[in-house]
Design an enzyme around this catalytic site. Structure first.
Site, PDB file in Angstrom:
ATOM      1  NE  ARG A 163      78.435 -20.178  29.324  1.00 15.27           N
ATOM      2  CZ  ARG A 163      77.807 -20.061  28.014  1.00 15.27           C
ATOM      3  NH1 ARG A 163      78.352 -19.719  27.007  1.00 15.27           N
ATOM      4  NH2 ARG A 163      76.654 -20.704  27.700  1.00 15.27           N
ATOM      5  CG  HIS A 201      78.450 -13.723  26.066  1.00 12.57           C
ATOM      6  ND1 HIS A 201      78.507 -14.121  27.374  1.00 12.57           N
ATOM      7  CD2 HIS A 201      78.051 -14.835  25.067  1.00 12.57           C
ATOM      8  CE1 HIS A 201      78.198 -15.503  27.135  1.00 12.57           C
ATOM      9  NE2 HIS A 201      77.848 -15.691  26.019  1.00 12.57           N
ATOM     10  CD  GLU A 254      79.899 -12.602  30.000  1.00 13.61           C
ATOM     11  OE1 GLU A 254      80.962 -13.167  29.036  1.00 13.61           O
ATOM     12  OE2 GLU A 254      78.822 -13.172  29.793  1.00 13.61           O
TER      13      GLU A 254
END
Length: 326
Positions: A242, A293, A271
């Site tokens: 993360r 991601h 993000e």
């Protein structure tokens, strides 16, 4: 009237990933994405809410008396106030262990790309350097094997263990880190197989450090300037966990000073990242890789996620508890 199921952010899965038909009568409504001001009106009358990243706070949940189930299309549920759900009698479920292979393979890919300087050599070929070489090969940045290197893992859950198994196949020596600040130095094992050693020792002695822990109050900023300074000069850092676990400005500074041989991230604290974010500046460093991601997002993993979501909802209507968090 059949129960209404609302998927608030369907575009968090690509259209090619099909959602299995539910074995129960229902109405289905989906939206590509949902802004915070749209959440409450879109869930009016819904019995089931499916969310990936949309936040469901207590103030919103209190205004949805018909809501009976929140099906989280992810493993992490920090976007849902689970405590409020318990108080309101709203069930919560998530998906679990669907991306073990995907994340583990992505992590090993990043380690290989960094150690074998994949980007630098690809760029050299594109620039014509190999074509102009006087020899059959082109020597550039030093290449290193993963075999014989120590891999330090932070996070000993299913993802960390999946990475450990792949790393062993490459001949790496695997160790897991204990909790930061633990005073004990006694050696224990993960899954009866891999040693667990003190956090600082793992950082100081690992050639590659890979992160696989959740983001919470304990792990936010876990790898900061001090922790990066403990790492071996020439070590590699990989984060597929993360954003926020690594202090991004500190990582950028370490790369710019050449204190790390390289780093790779699949996640960012914001993000999508914005132009001023440190990880985008880090792309100017010669051995930094940033992927958007997608470590979890193989088609196989995403299809498993969709199938688990459907099974969770069907189980709820059948009166069964499946992957419940409440």
């Amino acid at each position: 009237m059949p129960p209404l199921i609302v998927f608030l952010d369907r575009d968090t899965l690509p259209a090619r990933i099909s959602f299995p038909r539910l074995n129960c009568e229902h109405l289905w409504q989906e939206y590509p994405a949902t802004r915070p001001d749209q959440t409450l009106p879109r869930l009016q009358g819904a019995s089931v809410a499916i969310v990936n990243k949309v936040r469901l706070e207590a103030t919103t949940l209190q205004q949805l008396p018909q809501l009976r189930l929140i099906a989280v299309a992810a493993t992490g549920s920090d976007n849902v106030d689970v405590d409020a759900c318990r108080q309101l009698g709203i069930a919560v479920c998530n998906v679990q262990r669907y991306a073990e292979h995907a994340v583990a393979e992505h992590s090993l890919m990043l380690m290989l790309a960094l150690s074998r300087r994949l980007l630098a050599y690809q760029q050299a070929v594109q620039a014509g350097d190999w074509q102009r070489s006087a020899h059959f090969c082109l020597f550039g940045p030093a290449l290193h094997d993963l075999a014989g290197q120590q891999l330090g893992l932070i996070g000993s859950g299913s993802l960390g263990q999946a990475v450990a198994r792949l790393a062993e196949a490459f001949g790496m020596q695997v160790v897991f880190a204990g909790r930061k600040g633990e005073t004990t130095t006694a050696t224990t094992q993960v899954a009866g197989r891999w040693p667990r050693r003190p956090f600082a020792d793992v950082l100081r002695h690992s050639d590659v450090l890979s992160l696989h822990c959740p983001l919470n109050a304990e792990t936010r900023g876990l790898i900061g300037a001090n922790e990066l300074s403990w790492m071996k000069r020439g070590a590699l850092l990989v984060n597929t966990a993360r954003g926020g676990i690594v202090d991004e400005p500190a990582l950028l500074a370490a790369l710019q000073r050449g204190e790390l041989a390289g780093a790779a991230c699949d996640v960012a604290s914001r993000e999508p990242p914005q132009e001023c974010d440190p990880l985008l500046d880090a792309l100017k460093c010669e051995n930094f890789i940033l992927t958007p991601h997608v470590a979890w997002a193989s088609d196989e993993a995403m299809q498993t996620l969709a199938e688990q979501l459907a099974a969770n909802i069907t189980a709820f209507f059948d009166g069964q508890r499946l992957r419940r968090l409440d």
